[in-house]
Each structure stands twice: as C-alpha cells, then as structure tokens.
Motif scaffolding. Structure first.
Motif, PDB file in Angstrom:
ATOM      1  N   LEU A 128       0.847  -1.190   0.000  1.00  0.00           N
ATOM      2  CA  LEU A 128       0.000   0.000   0.000  1.00  0.00           C
ATOM      3  C   LEU A 128       0.887   1.247   0.000  1.00  0.00           C
ATOM      4  O   LEU A 128       0.626   2.219  -0.710  1.00  0.00           O
ATOM      5  CB  LEU A 128      -0.924   0.010   1.217  1.00  0.00           C
ATOM      6  CG  LEU A 128      -1.752   1.296   1.378  1.00  0.00           C
ATOM      7  CD1 LEU A 128      -2.720   1.475   0.221  1.00  0.00           C
ATOM      8  CD2 LEU A 128      -2.487   1.294   2.711  1.00  0.00           C
ATOM      9  N   CYS A 129       1.969   1.201   0.774  1.00  0.00           N
ATOM     10  CA  CYS A 129       2.885   2.348   0.869  1.00  0.00           C
ATOM     11  C   CYS A 129       3.760   2.490  -0.366  1.00  0.00           C
ATOM     12  O   CYS A 129       3.932   3.595  -0.900  1.00  0.00           O
ATOM     13  CB  CYS A 129       3.759   2.204   2.121  1.00  0.00           C
ATOM     14  SG  CYS A 129       2.843   2.219   3.676  1.00  0.00           S
ATOM     15  N   THR A 130       4.323   1.382  -0.863  1.00  0.00           N
ATOM     16  CA  THR A 130       5.257   1.485  -1.988  1.00  0.00           C
ATOM     17  C   THR A 130       4.546   1.827  -3.295  1.00  0.00           C
ATOM     18  O   THR A 130       5.046   2.633  -4.091  1.00  0.00           O
ATOM     19  CB  THR A 130       6.053   0.189  -2.153  1.00  0.00           C
ATOM     20  OG1 THR A 130       5.150  -0.915  -2.339  1.00  0.00           O
ATOM     21  CG2 THR A 130       6.928  -0.079  -0.940  1.00  0.00           C
ATOM     22  N   VAL A 131       3.389   1.224  -3.541  1.00  0.00           N
ATOM     23  CA  VAL A 131       2.686   1.512  -4.793  1.00  0.00           C
ATOM     24  C   VAL A 131       2.053   2.903  -4.741  1.00  0.00           C
ATOM     25  O   VAL A 131       1.959   3.594  -5.765  1.00  0.00           O
ATOM     26  CB  VAL A 131       1.661   0.412  -5.116  1.00  0.00           C
ATOM     27  CG1 VAL A 131       0.884   0.738  -6.397  1.00  0.00           C
ATOM     28  CG2 VAL A 131       2.370  -0.934  -5.289  1.00  0.00           C
ATOM     29  N   SER A 132       1.634   3.365  -3.554  1.00  0.00           N
ATOM     30  CA  SER A 132       1.203   4.752  -3.423  1.00  0.00           C
ATOM     31  C   SER A 132       2.322   5.692  -3.862  1.00  0.00           C
ATOM     32  O   SER A 132       2.091   6.706  -4.534  1.00  0.00           O
ATOM     33  CB  SER A 132       0.815   5.070  -1.972  1.00  0.00           C
ATOM     34  OG  SER A 132      -0.408   4.477  -1.611  1.00  0.00           O
ATOM     35  N   THR A 133       3.555   5.344  -3.498  1.00  0.00           N
ATOM     36  CA  THR A 133       4.701   6.160  -3.877  1.00  0.00           C
ATOM     37  C   THR A 133       4.931   6.120  -5.385  1.00  0.00           C
ATOM     38  O   THR A 133       5.278   7.142  -5.993  1.00  0.00           O
ATOM     39  CB  THR A 133       5.961   5.654  -3.155  1.00  0.00           C
ATOM     40  OG1 THR A 133       5.691   5.553  -1.765  1.00  0.00           O
ATOM     41  CG2 THR A 133       7.120   6.601  -3.368  1.00  0.00           C
ATOM     42  N   ALA A 134       4.732   4.962  -5.994  1.00  0.00           N
ATOM     43  CA  ALA A 134       4.868   4.866  -7.451  1.00  0.00           C
ATOM     44  C   ALA A 134       3.878   5.785  -8.147  1.00  0.00           C
ATOM     45  O   ALA A 134       4.205   6.459  -9.128  1.00  0.00           O
ATOM     46  CB  ALA A 134       4.652   3.420  -7.898  1.00  0.00           C
ATOM     47  N   VAL A 135       2.649   5.842  -7.615  1.00  0.00           N
ATOM     48  CA  VAL A 135       1.619   6.699  -8.209  1.00  0.00           C
ATOM     49  C   VAL A 135       2.030   8.156  -8.136  1.00  0.00           C
ATOM     50  O   VAL A 135       2.013   8.892  -9.131  1.00  0.00           O
ATOM     51  CB  VAL A 135       0.260   6.483  -7.512  1.00  0.00           C
ATOM     52  CG1 VAL A 135      -0.760   7.512  -7.982  1.00  0.00           C
ATOM     53  CG2 VAL A 135      -0.257   5.062  -7.775  1.00  0.00           C
ATOM     54  N   ARG A 136       2.435   8.622  -6.940  1.00  0.00           N
ATOM     55  CA  ARG A 136       2.753  10.039  -6.791  1.00  0.00           C
ATOM     56  C   ARG A 136       4.073  10.409  -7.458  1.00  0.00           C
ATOM     57  O   ARG A 136       4.326  11.576  -7.729  1.00  0.00           O
ATOM     58  CB  ARG A 136       2.773  10.439  -5.321  1.00  0.00           C
ATOM     59  CG  ARG A 136       3.993  10.050  -4.547  1.00  0.00           C
ATOM     60  CD  ARG A 136       3.931  10.635  -3.151  1.00  0.00           C
ATOM     61  NE  ARG A 136       2.686  10.283  -2.521  1.00  0.00           N
ATOM     62  CZ  ARG A 136       2.482   9.158  -1.833  1.00  0.00           C
ATOM     63  NH1 ARG A 136       3.443   8.258  -1.735  1.00  0.00           N
ATOM     64  NH2 ARG A 136       1.331   8.911  -1.280  1.00  0.00           N
ATOM     65  N   SER A 137       4.911   9.394  -7.737  1.00  0.00           N
ATOM     66  CA  SER A 137       6.172   9.658  -8.429  1.00  0.00           C
ATOM     67  C   SER A 137       5.984   9.733  -9.940  1.00  0.00           C
ATOM     68  O   SER A 137       6.940  10.026 -10.661  1.00  0.00           O
ATOM     69  CB  SER A 137       7.189   8.560  -8.097  1.00  0.00           C
ATOM     70  OG  SER A 137       7.475   8.539  -6.715  1.00  0.00           O
ATOM     71  N   GLY A 138       4.782   9.448 -10.421  1.00  0.00           N
ATOM     72  CA  GLY A 138       4.528   9.486 -11.855  1.00  0.00           C
ATOM     73  C   GLY A 138       5.162   8.341 -12.614  1.00  0.00           C
ATOM     74  O   GLY A 138       5.459   8.468 -13.808  1.00  0.00           O
TER      75      GLY A 138
END
Length: 421
Positions: A128-138
């Motif tokens: 949940l944390c790592t893929v959220s970061t992928a989303v906000r990192s574009g």
C-alpha cells in the motif's frame, strides 16, 4: 510550525522526509525515493537503508482510541502519504489465542494472522505504501523481483493503481502464484536469480518503472515499505487492551517486517502510550540465516551460502541492516529453526484450525527457544501467510535472457505491456 506533506488526493501525513539509518541520520526530502539506500560517502562501501521521519509532536494520540479495524488509512498521520484509492482492507488482522496444547506453556500465546490481508499475506501492508509512492512519483509502472508473496501483493496494488506490473520470478514457480499474478494482470518474467536485481534496476532506469523490491546486494529495500508494517505493532497493542506483549516472534527474510514492528512499538513509547518495547525475536531457516550470522559476528550485514530449505519465503542469503537495528531496539535475539521443526509446527497449527504457509510456522517452531529466555507473557507470534501459498506444484518456465531488450520483448509478447514506450 510543521509543514504537512501532501499530494493531490493523498491522505494526511506527518512525514518529514527520508532519514538515513547511518550514524549521521541525515534527513533527505520525501521525494524522490532513494531506492538504492542512502548515498554512499567517504570510505563507506555499502548503502545504509532509510526510514521515514515524522513530526511526532504533532500527532494527536487520540488516533489510538480507535478500534484496530481493516484499512491502513486510519493510521495516515503516522504513514507516508497514501493514495486513498489503493486501500482495499489490508490490516485489522485477528490476534488468535493458541491453546496450551499447541504452545506447551501456561503463558498466553497469540498468533497475529496476516493471512487475512487482501492477497493473504503481510506484504499488503508494505505495498500500500510502496505503490502509493509509485503513483505520486509518476511512474509508468511497477517492477518487483519476487518468488511469491511480495510479487503477488505488488501485482494486486498495481492493478488497483492501473499501473502495468512486471514480476521477475525464478523459472520454477508455484502454479498458484502464477495464476494469481496473471489474474492481477501482471507479467511474470522468469530470470535467473543472479540477474534479477540488476534487471529490476534496468527496468527502472530504461522504462521509468518504480521498484517495490530491493536493488542492492546488502538489502536496503524501499524506504516507505516498512512503514506499513508499523501498523502490526499498533494493532497488537490495542488488541491486547493497550498492553505491550512480553515478546513478538517474527519469521524473517530481509528484516523489513521485523524493523517495521520494532518501529511501531518504539513510536508507541515515544508518544507516551506504552512504557517499553517488547522483546523481539527474528526467526530464520537454520540452513541460511544471514541476520543470525550478522548478529553472531557483530556485523551490520552478512551473506551466507544458499543452503537447501523448504522455508522459501524467508530463505535469504543476504541480510539487511534494518534487521540488526530492530533486534538492538527490542533487546532481541536472532533465532534459527530447521525444516523438520517448522513442519511439525505447521501440523500443530493445523490442529488449532489454522493453516499457515510453512515459512510462517517458523515463529511457533522457535517458541521453545523464546521461552528459554525467561520471558513473561503475553507472547505474539507473527503468522505471515496462508498455507495454500506453499509451492505444492510447480510449473517450469523457460528462462528469459537477462537483457533489457529480451525482457522487454517477453513482456510485450506475453502481456501487451511496452517497456519501451
């Protein structure tokens, strides 16, 4: 006044930045994610891992007055910024009391059953944390090197994020895992083990993907991942009636979950909610056990030979410094168990009506060693995944040549995902 880190559509977070776990504790900005660990400086020969720093003075401790139910967004102030659309009921897993017949002790012993997460393992808290970061990192997609639970969980969260997902796997893979990966729309790519991490890096650099797994020989891992595991500590504390257990026993691979649980209890102490941390015990296969080796040799990290073991989910040959830090913080010990004792523990849990993956049963197998430490209860064993995850059947896949071009061709041919676009 603390500046809250927010992104469009994110949950509220009091995260301040990425903090190096080196002695200097350098604070780096929250983005970009330092996916290879803290930058190397001076005569240092390896990367220190990072964790996330928070403004604890701004935390409203009434956050811990809620029931420990599913959905990690309830802990948003103490997590990295989350994409609220990705959560689908991770966390809130039950704390199951075990009988004295199963544990051979009058002390209260519980199993924290992480198989109740959406993809049936503890990895959902991390992803949940790592893929959220992928989303906000574009990021254009996500990539992970995994032989099982981590890859499945990454694939599920990538699907919810509408991001393509590439999973670098061994050539011998459980048919169950293969079916789950394909159900989530991920593309499994069989690559020889020695080439998996370099290929993750190549896909990140050449295709613009975000990794959810490690990129370094000594495991540094994703800085945001262990933050999801902190919530296990929060839940245990509340499920025991705001009581800190005497010990927590954790089946351990690279030590990310161990570190996250330690950090969660440390935060409870920092916030004035708990008097002290529990004793923490890591458990690894006796055929390998790199964290055990690191602790025994008083080194920050260690590498071991790839001895044969059926505890495949925790069968690591390289340790991570976060595991050492967790055991130091929790006044703990690094334990090992053999396959025979773990198989016996799996059978014991089965007679309790609980079917756990073999690797998950390492915690119960290590209980006699934990009890020998003279602890008082309660004792919490972490159950990481369900029994159907054991590789009962395997499908042999042809290995793909470890070059970006060949992997890109394989992904395009098997899933329609274009790593070159």
């Amino acid at each position: 006044m603390t500046k809250t880190v927010t992104f469009a559509g994110d949950t509220h977070s009091l995260a301040l930045g990425q903090r190096s776990l080196a002695p200097d504790a350098t604070l780096h900005p929250l983005l970009p994610v330092l996916i290879s660990g803290a930058p190397i400086s001076g005569e240092q020969h390896w990367n220190y891992p990072l964790d996330i720093a928070f403004d604890y003075a701004a935390v409203d401790t009434s956050l811990f007055d809620q029931a420990p139910l599913a959905g990690l967004a309830r802990w948003a102030p103490l997590l990295p910024p989350l994409d609220p659309m990705l959560s689908f009921g991770e966390g809130g897993t039950p704390l199951i009391p075990l009988s004295t017949a199963a544990t051979s002790t009058e002390l209260p012993v519980f199993l924290k059953d992480e198989s109740r997460n959406p993809t049936w393992s503890h990895k959902d808290r991390l992803n949940l944390c790592t893929v959220s970061t992928a989303v906000r990192s574009g990021a254009k997609g996500v990539v992970v090197a995994s032989s099982g639970n981590h890859g499945i969980s990454t694939a599920a969260y990538a699907a919810r994020a509408n991001l393509p997902c590439v999973v670098l796997t061994p050539s011998e893979i459980s048919k169950t895992f293969l079916a789950m990966l394909k159900a989530y729309g991920a593309c499994p790519v069989p690559v020889e083990t020695a080439h998996r991490w370099p290929m993750v890096r190549a896909i990140c650099e050449q295709a613009g993907y975000h990794p959810t797994s490690n990129l370094t020989p000594f495991h540094t891992g994703h800085p945001f991942g262990p933050e999801g595991y902190k919530t296990i500590a929060y839940e245990i504390f509340l499920q025991l009636g705001r009581v800190v257990p005497g010990a927590v026993v954790v089946p351990t691979g690279y030590g990310e979950q161990l570190f996250g649980i330690a950090k969660g209890f440390r935060e409870l102490v920092t916030l004035g909610l708990a008097p002290d941390m529990p004793r923490l015990f890591s458990v690894e296969p006796s055929a390998r056990g790199p964290l055990h080796r690191a602790v025994q040799t008083n080194e920050p990290m260690a590498m071991v030979e790839a001895g044969e073991t059926r505890q495949y989910s925790i069968a690591c040959t390289a340790s991570g410094y976060r595991g050492v830090l967790a055991l130091e913080a929790g006044r703990g010990s690094a334990l090992t168990v053999d396959d025979a004792s773990v198989s016996a523990a799996q059978a014991v849990l089965g007679r309790e009506g609980i079917w756990q993956e073999l690797s998950s049963c390492a915690a119960l197998a290590a209980l006699p060693q934990v009890l020998a430490s003279g602890l008082s209860g309660p004792i919490v064993l972490i159950g990481t995944s369900g029994g159907f995850k054991d590789p009962i059947e395997a499908e042999i896949l042809p290995v793909v040549e470890p070059s970006f071009a060949r992997v890109a061709e394989h992904v395009k041919a098997n899933s329609g995902i274009d790593l070159r676009s």
